[in-house]
Design an enzyme around this catalytic site. Structure first.
Site, PDB file in Angstrom:
ATOM      1  N   SER A 262     -53.431 -18.248  44.279  1.00 34.83           N
ATOM      2  CA  SER A 262     -53.147 -18.629  45.658  1.00 34.83           C
ATOM      3  C   SER A 262     -51.684 -18.503  46.033  1.00 34.83           C
ATOM      4  CB  SER A 262     -53.613 -20.053  45.914  1.00 34.83           C
ATOM      5  OG  SER A 262     -55.010 -20.149  45.705  1.00 34.83           O
TER       6      SER A 262
ATOM      7  N   GLU B   9       0.786  -1.228   0.000  1.00 30.75           N
ATOM      8  CA  GLU B   9       0.000   0.000   0.000  1.00 30.75           C
ATOM      9  C   GLU B   9       0.824   1.288   0.000  1.00 30.75           C
ATOM     10  OE1 GLU B   9      -3.435   0.297  -0.145  1.00 30.75           O
ATOM     11  OE2 GLU B   9      -3.378  -1.832  -0.593  1.00 30.75           O
TER      12      GLU B   9
END
Length: 849
Positions: free
Chosen positions: A469, A87
């Site tokens: 309950s 690069e």
């Protein structure tokens, strides 16, 4: 000649001035509105957030870009050399722009004029950083000018190593790879330091055009480009001739990344954490912040929870009949092809599969998509009675022909016998389970439904259902904390309540339809008597009941109407499990949590559930010093003696009441069943001293589960299955008894002091100085609120009794303390007495009737 030379120099000078002016003008024009490059000083790329289970194993990951950030100092030199060669070989020499590279690009593009080749660029790594971080990918002169300006500014502000670090961690390299570390794993299943020269060169070859150098689809082009990078590395002196030759000859081979070992299951748990983290820290932090979330999940318990809940739901579903096949084929001539096109229902367990019925008789012959055949024997499908309205079922089938026909596509599971499969059916009922550490509030397991693929709705945290309950213990706890005792008698008889003008009278009834007359609070809980509960709530006042519900976090806005005492309010499984946890731990306030700790990308802790301070815990080495003592900062929300009394009574639910099947576990355990009107919602919440589990079963669109379906038949088996696995091989200690409790042998049925010859005797827990009920006293009939009960002020506030213990004594942490004369077993038969007969399992008595 001299005059001409002077004119030439003047023109050259003016040209240079003009050029400088033009360049300066261009830089001024385009440099006015550029992004702020200084943000690159604090580079925080999107990083994966990871969730870890309590044992450190990975649960799941959340990310927009799956990236592994690696500091420049940790990136091997070979990787850097490869990328510089490919690069920007002059990266460490130029100041952001590379004039030599620019001239080279101009020459190449001039040669390519008229061809189809894409113009080559001359961007340095610094320019690529400017483009990737601050600009767009637009191909234009304007973008290149901006890129150049930013590159010069970046070079003036940051070191070369920092710029290279940004580049190597940000760049996209194909295969879903962001950054070189991620690419090394995705392409070669290696870490960066394990890459060969050829592999490093290939990664450096990719940035130009990942799709053009795909290692599989464009293999030859990829090899050619890789070898070009190898040549550049050799030319620049980074590798030797021998290394270059070996790299060129090395095959380009992609290796599939090892599958990450995740904790199996826990999807509802993970999704709940995802919602919490996104809500608390934002979507960006969740998907880009690189958080490390340490969860409370116990993978073993999670597996037990999912297995127990699935089995419980399947068992319920089978009791209510066969609803039909997944699909039906009209023509079996190409059944393999047709079967391959049919998808299994969402959420189908992995152990199940699709099959088509080929022939039926006493048994059924089935075929699979691979062409193999097998049998469903009659014994494996005789459960499939016809499903009828209102959850009723028809007669048991006499053969497979009563259930199936040729062409039916059905779900089956392997029975373990060669060639034999069982008929299966996806349940349409659903439920939830939460397991919690009662001392810390850590959620150890959570199953929010049969399967997250079937429905992502989490019934443990998102479903508001009536507790029925299972709420009753808090009514009785309010009574005990107001001066009542476990032996206080309450009338169990028909009860009518005037709801006010224009409203019909409310007439609750017991599930069993019978009446016991004057009955102790203990038996009222053990047998889950509705009429007793309503009378007791009427006597102590619904304000006190509501205060208790709000104190324990069951419902912050608990309704003040009498039916709510039977569980007609709404809550979640998580809230009920948390409330029961505060019973199990002696009345200490806890906050439920799925998260132990959250760390940011740097490792800094940004959240911790346990906020206790421990200076002595900071010692790095053990040199024989004692264990550090961590102060207990949990709030004591209620008199621990009252808490223990209700826990002691709830142990009776297991020993004598609606949950006697749990006696088979043979450990100290308490709990309560719950069933609402028409069996719409069914519950069981139970606990040992160190583990609390809440279970709910019901339809998502509330409707009856069917006649005689109760918390004892639907939720309790799920609880039992979980606890059987969770407690296997683990000792369970008894519940800690707080100071100020005395045990007295009483007649189980009447609550009076046991006499010689009594066979049904229990050791009852009384507060020291409060043994009311041993002498004749009025039976609570709920005809009017009681305003003079010990511990009640005129406003219905809950207060401790006046029994000689001051507040410091009442609310002191008493964990581990023992009464003056502890019984060997709270439910043991008294010495010298005839052993009590085995109790008969009582019917579930919860419900709103």
């Amino acid at each position: 000649m001299l005059r001409g030379f002077a004119i030439l120099l003047s023109l050259l000078f003016l040209g240079i001035v003009a050029a400088v002016a033009v360049v300066g003008g261009v830089f001024w024009h385009y440099g006015r509105s550029l992004p702020d490059y200084r943000q690159l000083a604090d580079y925080q790329p999107p990083v994966t957030t990871r969730l870890y289970a309590g044992d450190g194993r990975l649960m799941t990951e959340y990310a927009v870009e799956k990236r592994v950030f690696v500091p420049i100092d940790a990136i091997p030199r070979r990787i850097i050399d490869a990328f510089l060669s490919a690069e920007d070989k002059n990266f460490y020499l130029h100041q952001g722009l590379d004039p030599t590279g620019l001239l080279r690009a101009i020459a190449v593009n001039a040669r390519n004029v008229g061809s189809d080749r894409r113009p080559v660029g001359a961007s340095t790594i610094t320019q690529q950083v400017a483009k990737n971080f601050l600009l767009t990918n637009e191909v234009s002169i304007e973008r290149k000018i901006k890129e150049a300006i930013l590159a010069l500014r970046i070079e003036q502000s940051f070191s070369k190593d920092h710029i290279l670090e940004l580049y190597l961690n940000e760049i996209y390299l194909g295969f879903g790879s962001y950054g070189v570390a991620s690419a090394a794993l995705n392409y070669f299943n290696k870490s960066l330091d394990q890459l060969t020269v050829a592999e490093a060169a290939y990664l450096a070859a990719v940035p130009k055009a990942p799709n053009n150098y795909h290692p599989i689809r464009k293999h030859d082009a990829a090899v050619e480009r890789r070898n070009w990078v190898v040549d550049r590395m050799l030319e620049n002196g980074y590798i030797s001739d021998a290394e270059a030759d070996a790299a060129r000859n090395e095959a380009l081979q992609v290796r599939e990344r090892d599958e990450t070992e995740y904790v199996r299951g826990g999807e509802f748990f993970s999704e709940e954490i995802r919602r919490q983290v996104a809500s608390g820290y934002g979507e960006a932090s969740l998907y880009k912040g690189g958080l490390t979330v340490r969860t409370t999940l116990d993978p073993a318990y999670q597996g037990f929870a999912e297995k127990a809940l699935q089995k419980g739901l399947i068992d319920y579903d089978r009791r209510h009949g066969w609803r039909g096949p997944v699909a039906t084929m009209g023509d079996l001539s190409s059944w393999k092809t047709m079967l391959a096109s049919i998808a299994a229902p969402k959420g189908t367990p992995e152990r199940w599969g699709l099959a088509v019925v080929l022939k039926v008789g006493k048994d059924a012959s089935i075929g699979f998509v691979n062409g193999s055949t097998a049998t469903i024997p009659y014994e494996a499908l005789k459960w499939a009675r016809p499903h009828l309205p209102e959850q009723r079922v028809g007669p048991e089938p006499k053969s497979a022909t009563d259930v199936l026909k040729a062409g039916d596509v059905v779900l089956v599971s392997d029975t373990g016998k060669p060639g034999q499969y069982a008929l299966e059916q996806m349940p349409d009922v659903d439920g939830a389970l939460v397991a919690m550490d009662p001392h810390t509030g850590r959620v150890l397991a959570m199953a929010g439904g049969f399967s997250p693929e079937k429905s992502e709705f989490n019934r443990a945290t998102q479903a508001l259902r009536q507790p029925g309950s299972s709420f009753k213990p808090f009514v009785y706890l309010a009574a005990l904390d107001s001066g009542f005792t476990p032996s206080t008698l309450v009338m169990d008889a028909p009860f009518v309540y005037d709801q006010g003008p224009g409203l019909p009278p409310w007439k609750p009834k017991n599930y069993s339809g019978d009446y016991l007359g004057p009955t102790t609070l203990r038996v009222g809980i053990e047998k889950s008597r509705n009429l007793m509960t309503a009378r007791l709530a009427q006597a102590i006042g619904m304000n006190r009941v509501a205060q208790m519900a709000e104190l324990f976090g069951i419902d912050k806005n608990f309704p003040r109407f009498l039916a709510a005492s039977l569980g007609a309010g709404e809550t979640t499984v998580m809230r009920m499990t948390t409330a029961y946890s505060m019973l199990a731990n002696g009345g200490r306030r806890i906050t439920p949590t799925l998260i132990d700790r959250i760390q940011d990308r740097t490792g800094k802790t940004i959240y911790k559930h346990d906020t206790r301070q421990c200076e002595a815990c900071n010692n790095t080495f053990w040199t024989g010093q004692g264990m550090p003592e961590i102060p207990d900062s949990r709030e004591q929300i209620l008199d621990p003696r009252s808490i223990y009394q209700i826990v002691h009574i709830m142990e009776g639910v297991v020993q004598y009441g609606t949950a006697t099947r749990l006696k088979a576990l043979n450990v100290p355990m308490a709990g309560k069943t719950g069933t609402t009107n028409d069996s719409v919602d069914t519950w069981f919440v139970g606990f040992t001293p160190d583990l609390v589990v809440g279970v709910f079963v019901g339809f998502d669109e509330p409707r009856s589960l069917g006649k005689k379906e109760t918390g004892g038949s639907t939720a309790l088996p799920v609880f039992q299955a979980f606890m059987t696995d969770a407690l296997k091989g683990k000792p369970v200690r008894p519940f800690a008894v707080p100071r100020g409790i005395q045990f007295i042998r009483v007649d189980h049925r009447t609550g009076r002091i046991a006499q010689a010859g009594d066979s049904d005797v229990v050791y009852e827990a009384f507060k020291v100085g409060n043994t009311a009920g041993f002498t004749p006293s009025p039976v609570i009939d709920g005809s009017a609120p009681i305003d003079g009960a010990s511990g009640a002020d005129g406003n219905g506030d809950i207060m401790p009794e006046e029994d000689g213990l001051g507040p410091a004594d009442v609310y002191r942490d008493t964990a581990g303390s023992t009464p003056s004369a502890p019984p060997p077993n709270p439910f043991a038969t008294g010495a010298g007495q005839t052993p009590a007969p085995a109790p008969v399992t009582a019917p579930q008595a919860g419900g709103l009737y």
